[in-house]
Design a protein around this motif. Structure first.
Motif, short mmCIF file in Angstrom:
data_model
loop_
_atom_site.label_atom_id
_atom_site.label_comp_id
_atom_site.label_asym_id
_atom_site.label_seq_id
_atom_site.Cartn_x
_atom_site.Cartn_y
_atom_site.Cartn_z
N PHE A 7 0.83 -1.20 0.00
CA PHE A 7 0.00 0.00 0.00
C PHE A 7 0.86 1.25 0.00
O PHE A 7 1.73 1.41 0.86
N ASN A 8 0.62 2.13 -0.98
CA ASN A 8 1.31 3.41 -1.04
C ASN A 8 0.44 4.44 -0.33
O ASN A 8 -0.64 4.77 -0.81
N ALA A 9 0.92 4.96 0.79
CA ALA A 9 0.16 5.92 1.59
C ALA A 9 0.27 7.34 1.06
O ALA A 9 -0.26 8.27 1.67
N LEU A 76 1.17 -6.79 5.47
CA LEU A 76 1.00 -5.50 4.80
C LEU A 76 2.34 -4.77 4.75
O LEU A 76 3.03 -4.68 5.76
N ILE A 78 3.48 -1.00 3.95
CA ILE A 78 2.95 0.34 3.74
C ILE A 78 4.12 1.28 3.50
O ILE A 78 4.98 1.44 4.37
N CYS A 80 5.10 4.96 3.20
CA CYS A 80 4.46 6.20 3.64
C CYS A 80 5.44 7.36 3.65
O CYS A 80 6.45 7.31 4.36
N LEU A 117 6.71 -1.17 7.51
CA LEU A 117 6.57 0.26 7.25
C LEU A 117 7.83 0.75 6.54
O LEU A 117 8.94 0.56 7.03
#
Length: 180
Positions: A7-9, A76, A78, A80, A117
């Motif tokens: 997921f690209n925040a 996940l 991420i 960010c 992260l």
């Protein structure tokens, strides 16, 4: 094998965090890791969190969809960016809405998930302040494991958009720690 979400925040169409996720995806695919799904903050437009709005209109569909997306994956990653030493407003708003929605669901937002992260920037800090904040927040929302990887000096680390060897090795170590 775990189902994985990348997921690209960032809500920027030109986000350098896509390059970081590309590199992670290549590492995962080289290990035979499947399935892998990619999503972006750009897919989750939300109004600003408001208790009045929540009371009058309930939970926005994007927050409900994000909760379902998280629930559908065991691990996940991420990526960010850091905005003024913290989480970007759009991503924090998504987390806030989703956590409010999750209070009425069977599980917390990150319940039992392994989370990697990642952050990068052109500067030396590489988003480390942002990652420290998120690393404290996610276990409170149920994350079972949080691994962080800050990559300062993006343009030196990703010449021509591809990670150099040292960066690839650093990402490989983070991925191994995350999925162990």
């Amino acid at each position: 094998m775990a189902s994985i979400l990348l997921f690209n925040a960032s809500n920027s169409s030109q986000s350098i965090h896509d390059k970081v996720l590309d590199a992670v995806q290549q590492l995962l695919q080289a290990q035979g890791q499947q399935p892998i799904e990619r999503q972006s903050m750009r897919d989750y437009e939300l109004p600003l969190l408001s208790l009045d709005r929540e009371r009058e209109q309930g939970y926005p569909e994007p927050a409900q969809a994000f909760y379902a997306l998280l629930a559908a994956h065991e691990a996940l990653a991420i990526a960010c960016p850091e905005h003024n030493g913290s989480v970007p407003a759009a991503f924090k708003n998504l987390l806030d809405w989703t956590s409010r929605y999750a209070r009425h669901q069977p599980n917390k937002m990150f319940e039992g998930r392994q989370v990697l992260l990642l952050s990068t920037s052109g500067g030396a800090n590489g988003g480390a302040s942002n990652l420290a904040h998120l690393a404290k927040l996610l276990p409170w929302q149920g994350a079972a494991k949080v691994v962080t990887c800050s990559l300062g000096g993006f343009y030196e680390r990703f010449p021509d958009g591809q990670p150099n060897e040292a960066t690839r090795e650093e990402l490989q170590q983070a991925v191994q720690q995350w999925l162990a």
